[in-house]
Design a protein around this motif. Structure first.
Motif, PDB file in Angstrom:
ATOM      1  N   LEU A   1      -4.164 -27.774  -3.858  1.00 19.14           N
ATOM      2  CA  LEU A   1      -5.328 -28.120  -4.665  1.00 19.14           C
ATOM      3  C   LEU A   1      -5.530 -27.169  -5.841  1.00 19.14           C
ATOM      4  CD1 LEU A   1      -7.914 -28.964  -1.842  1.00 19.14           C
ATOM      5  CD2 LEU A   1      -6.754 -30.587  -3.340  1.00 19.14           C
ATOM      6  N   ARG A   2      -4.780 -26.063  -5.830  1.00 22.08           N
ATOM      7  CA  ARG A   2      -4.887 -25.047  -6.885  1.00 22.08           C
ATOM      8  C   ARG A   2      -6.316 -24.529  -7.017  1.00 22.08           C
ATOM      9  NH1 ARG A   2      -1.006 -28.084 -11.383  1.00 22.08           N
ATOM     10  NH2 ARG A   2       0.855 -28.120 -10.082  1.00 22.08           N
ATOM     11  N   VAL A   3      -6.881 -24.180  -5.885  1.00 24.22           N
ATOM     12  CA  VAL A   3      -8.249 -23.670  -5.864  1.00 24.22           C
ATOM     13  C   VAL A   3      -8.255 -22.229  -6.375  1.00 24.22           C
ATOM     14  CG1 VAL A   3     -10.249 -23.182  -4.420  1.00 24.22           C
ATOM     15  CG2 VAL A   3      -8.803 -25.150  -3.897  1.00 24.22           C
ATOM     16  N   PRO A   4      -9.031 -21.916  -7.384  1.00 21.71           N
ATOM     17  CA  PRO A   4      -9.011 -20.555  -7.930  1.00 21.71           C
ATOM     18  C   PRO A   4      -9.642 -19.505  -7.025  1.00 21.71           C
ATOM     19  CG  PRO A   4     -10.632 -21.901  -9.082  1.00 21.71           C
ATOM     20  CD  PRO A   4      -9.871 -22.829  -8.185  1.00 21.71           C
ATOM     21  N   ASP A   5     -10.589 -19.901  -6.174  1.00 26.13           N
ATOM     22  CA  ASP A   5     -11.277 -18.939  -5.307  1.00 26.13           C
ATOM     23  C   ASP A   5     -11.234 -19.473  -3.876  1.00 26.13           C
ATOM     24  OD1 ASP A   5     -12.817 -17.008  -4.138  1.00 26.13           O
ATOM     25  OD2 ASP A   5     -14.552 -17.260  -5.443  1.00 26.13           O
ATOM     26  N   PHE A   6     -10.329 -18.901  -3.071  1.00 20.28           N
ATOM     27  CA  PHE A   6     -10.097 -19.372  -1.703  1.00 20.28           C
ATOM     28  C   PHE A   6     -10.392 -18.256  -0.724  1.00 20.28           C
ATOM     29  CE2 PHE A   6      -6.570 -19.731   1.621  1.00 20.28           C
ATOM     30  CZ  PHE A   6      -7.317 -20.532   2.465  1.00 20.28           C
ATOM     31  N   ARG A   7     -11.217 -18.530   0.281  1.00 21.85           N
ATOM     32  CA  ARG A   7     -11.536 -17.565   1.320  1.00 21.85           C
ATOM     33  C   ARG A   7     -11.165 -18.148   2.679  1.00 21.85           C
ATOM     34  NH1 ARG A   7     -15.509 -13.923   0.959  1.00 21.85           N
ATOM     35  NH2 ARG A   7     -14.581 -13.250   2.935  1.00 21.85           N
ATOM     36  N   ASP A   8     -10.200 -17.515   3.338  1.00 19.59           N
ATOM     37  CA  ASP A   8      -9.795 -17.933   4.678  1.00 19.59           C
ATOM     38  C   ASP A   8     -10.348 -16.921   5.665  1.00 19.59           C
ATOM     39  OD1 ASP A   8      -8.594 -18.714   7.021  1.00 19.59           O
ATOM     40  OD2 ASP A   8      -6.537 -18.642   6.266  1.00 19.59           O
ATOM     41  N   VAL A   9     -11.332 -17.336   6.469  1.00 20.29           N
ATOM     42  CA  VAL A   9     -11.938 -16.433   7.452  1.00 20.29           C
ATOM     43  C   VAL A   9     -11.707 -16.947   8.871  1.00 20.29           C
ATOM     44  CG1 VAL A   9     -13.652 -15.484   5.875  1.00 20.29           C
ATOM     45  CG2 VAL A   9     -14.201 -17.559   7.151  1.00 20.29           C
ATOM     46  N   THR A  10     -10.740 -17.855   9.039  1.00 17.04           N
ATOM     47  CA  THR A  10     -10.412 -18.383  10.364  1.00 17.04           C
ATOM     48  C   THR A  10      -9.926 -17.264  11.274  1.00 17.04           C
ATOM     49  OG1 THR A  10      -8.154 -18.897   9.663  1.00 17.04           O
ATOM     50  CG2 THR A  10      -9.813 -20.631   9.405  1.00 17.04           C
ATOM     51  N   CYS A  11     -10.095 -17.447  12.574  1.00 15.68           N
ATOM     52  CA  CYS A  11      -9.724 -16.377  13.501  1.00 15.68           C
ATOM     53  C   CYS A  11      -9.439 -16.949  14.890  1.00 15.68           C
ATOM     54  CB  CYS A  11     -10.855 -15.360  13.591  1.00 15.68           C
ATOM     55  SG  CYS A  11     -10.406 -13.814  14.436  1.00 15.68           S
ATOM     56  N   GLY A  12      -8.294 -16.579  15.441  1.00 13.43           N
ATOM     57  CA  GLY A  12      -7.939 -17.003  16.781  1.00 13.43           C
ATOM     58  C   GLY A  12      -8.978 -16.578  17.798  1.00 13.43           C
ATOM     59  N   GLY A  13      -9.325 -17.490  18.690  1.00  8.48           N
ATOM     60  CA  GLY A  13     -10.314 -17.200  19.718  1.00  8.48           C
ATOM     61  C   GLY A  13     -11.744 -17.491  19.310  1.00  8.48           C
ATOM     62  N   ALA A  14     -11.958 -17.912  18.061  1.00  5.19           N
ATOM     63  CA  ALA A  14     -13.317 -18.151  17.578  1.00  5.19           C
ATOM     64  C   ALA A  14     -13.956 -19.333  18.297  1.00  5.19           C
ATOM     65  CB  ALA A  14     -13.308 -18.394  16.078  1.00  5.19           C
ATOM     66  N   THR A  15     -15.240 -19.219  18.517  1.00  3.39           N
ATOM     67  CA  THR A  15     -16.058 -20.313  19.039  1.00  3.39           C
ATOM     68  C   THR A  15     -17.132 -20.640  18.002  1.00  3.39           C
ATOM     69  OG1 THR A  15     -17.715 -18.904  20.098  1.00  3.39           O
ATOM     70  CG2 THR A  15     -15.729 -19.409  21.382  1.00  3.39           C
ATOM     71  N   THR A  16     -17.947 -21.627  18.292  1.00  2.08           N
ATOM     72  CA  THR A  16     -19.039 -21.955  17.386  1.00  2.08           C
ATOM     73  C   THR A  16     -19.979 -20.762  17.195  1.00  2.08           C
ATOM     74  OG1 THR A  16     -20.205 -22.921  19.280  1.00  2.08           O
ATOM     75  CG2 THR A  16     -18.995 -24.437  17.847  1.00  2.08           C
ATOM     76  N   ALA A  17     -20.092 -19.910  18.210  1.00  7.75           N
ATOM     77  CA  ALA A  17     -20.971 -18.733  18.099  1.00  7.75           C
ATOM     78  C   ALA A  17     -20.508 -17.783  17.008  1.00  7.75           C
ATOM     79  CB  ALA A  17     -21.036 -18.008  19.438  1.00  7.75           C
ATOM     80  N   HIS A  18     -19.210 -17.766  16.727  1.00  8.48           N
ATOM     81  CA  HIS A  18     -18.674 -16.821  15.740  1.00  8.48           C
ATOM     82  C   HIS A  18     -18.838 -17.295  14.311  1.00  8.48           C
ATOM     83  CE1 HIS A  18     -16.321 -15.577  19.429  1.00  8.48           C
ATOM     84  NE2 HIS A  18     -17.090 -14.553  19.135  1.00  8.48           N
ATOM     85  N   MET A  19     -19.502 -18.410  14.124  1.00 10.69           N
ATOM     86  CA  MET A  19     -19.877 -18.782  12.761  1.00 10.69           C
ATOM     87  C   MET A  19     -20.998 -17.868  12.258  1.00 10.69           C
ATOM     88  SD  MET A  19     -17.755 -21.233  12.138  1.00 10.69           S
ATOM     89  CE  MET A  19     -16.632 -20.370  13.270  1.00 10.69           C
ATOM     90  N   THR A  20     -21.854 -17.433  13.164  1.00  8.67           N
ATOM     91  CA  THR A  20     -22.996 -16.606  12.764  1.00  8.67           C
ATOM     92  C   THR A  20     -22.998 -15.231  13.423  1.00  8.67           C
ATOM     93  OG1 THR A  20     -24.320 -17.659  14.505  1.00  8.67           O
ATOM     94  CG2 THR A  20     -24.477 -18.592  12.285  1.00  8.67           C
ATOM     95  N   ALA A  21     -22.001 -14.933  14.241  1.00  9.61           N
ATOM     96  CA  ALA A  21     -21.915 -13.637  14.916  1.00  9.61           C
ATOM     97  C   ALA A  21     -20.527 -13.057  14.717  1.00  9.61           C
ATOM     98  CB  ALA A  21     -22.201 -13.796  16.409  1.00  9.61           C
ATOM     99  N   PRO A  22     -20.393 -11.716  14.675  1.00  6.82           N
ATOM    100  CA  PRO A  22     -19.064 -11.107  14.515  1.00  6.82           C
ATOM    101  C   PRO A  22     -18.203 -11.344  15.746  1.00  6.82           C
ATOM    102  CG  PRO A  22     -20.709  -9.428  14.960  1.00  6.82           C
ATOM    103  CD  PRO A  22     -21.464 -10.713  14.766  1.00  6.82           C
ATOM    104  N   GLN A  23     -16.905 -11.251  15.563  1.00  7.21           N
ATOM    105  CA  GLN A  23     -15.941 -11.486  16.637  1.00  7.21           C
ATOM    106  C   GLN A  23     -15.018 -10.283  16.762  1.00  7.21           C
ATOM    107  OE1 GLN A  23     -13.468 -14.907  15.959  1.00  7.21           O
ATOM    108  NE2 GLN A  23     -12.211 -14.577  17.786  1.00  7.21           N
TER     109      GLN A  23
END
Length: 291
Positions: free
Chosen positions: A70-92
């Motif tokens: 897509l040639r996105v100029p500003d891309f942030r990948d914050v995915t993380c193995g083991g993440a649950t829905t709780a880790h959207m708003t809490a650190p892992q």
């Protein structure tokens, strides 16, 4: 779009000599944030990042490939193995450090979000371990299904239902933080075949393959329903990955078995699987939204 037509378009797209030049889009998305668990981060796939290393975040995971196409100029990948829905708003906490709450990457101007989440809420890794152990002791029976339905109700079905409610709350949180973003909820590739498995490559008992596949199908169906009700779009790798599961030959499968033949974590997508998921996401954006 019907499955056959979409798969035909996908195969044409992915067999282009240089996909990035074959697309040649005008810049439509400026700030893309990728959220999710290991089926988005790509543990074991090249090239692994180190922020933190325990997230298993690969440059060639599906978000990375999609951002490139897509040639996105500003891309942030914050995915993380083991993440649950709780880790959207809490650190892992992970080996090598801590992944901040994934929602921290969202901004008011974010215009594209992908999210693969829910598998760890249902407990897929624990299920794979427990069912594998049970299958080793009773390879011709269905000990895993017996375990999870011993109370008279299906524990995993209840987990899927509860996960759907959590994902609904996650999508509301995305909408609140990035109100103008196009949101893709990306489902899970098929892990096991619907009938006969491949004991001992994946040591599920003969009667438990179909049970686990139904659980995974139910999760994907639930994610699709939640996405649509929240105004998001659903990307469905599960539908297109029949005969591409971890029991297939190395050159055919998109998910690796317990002993991977390709660079990937066991029972996780390989690079080909990630490329297919990226392609499905790209097609979803292309056919659902005009430039």
């Amino acid at each position: 779009m019907r499955a056959a037509a979409m798969m035909s378009s996908l195969l044409v797209f992915l067999t282009a000599a240089t996909p990035a030049t074959a697309i040649t889009p005008s810049v439509r998305f400026h700030h893309y944030v990728a959220l999710g668990d290991s089926y988005a981060s790509g543990p074991g796939i090249p090239d692994q990042g180190n922020e933190p290393a325990g997230c298993g975040r690969a440059s060639r995971n599906y978000p990375g490939q999609l951002a490139n196409w897509l040639r996105v100029p500003d891309f942030r990948d914050v995915t993380c193995g083991g993440a649950t829905t709780a880790h959207m708003t809490a650190p892992q906490r992970v080996p090598g450090g801590e992944n901040p709450p994934q929602f921290d990457a969202l901004r008011q101007e974010t215009d594209l979000v992908t999210i693969t989440i829910g598998g760890n809420d249902v407990g897929f890794s624990q299920i794979m371990d427990a069912c594998g152990r049970a299958g080793a002791a009773d390879p011709t029976g269905s000990p895993c299904r017996a375990h999870f339905t011993a109370s008279g109700s299906d524990v995993l079905a209840q987990r899927v239902e509860a996960t759907g409610k959590r994902v609904r709350a996650v999508l509301a949180g995305v909408k609140e933080r990035s109100p103008n973003a196009v949101v893709l909820v990306v489902g899970y590739l098929r892990i096991l075949p619907p009938e006969t498995g491949c004991w001992p490559q994946v040591p599920f008992a003969a009667g438990d393959n179909a049970y686990f596949d139904r659980v995974q199908e139910s999760l994907n169906r639930t994610l699709a329903e939640v996405a649509r009700s929240a105004g998001a779009r659903f990307v469905t790798p599960y539908t297109y990955s029949l005969d591409r599961d971890s029991c297939q030959p190395p050159e055919r499968r998109w998910v690796e078995p317990l002993r991977p033949a390709a660079p990937a974590q066991a029972v996780h997508p390989n690079e080909n699987g990630m490329k297919i998921v990226a392609g499905l996401a790209w097609l979803t954006l292309r056919f659902a939204r005009t430039p």
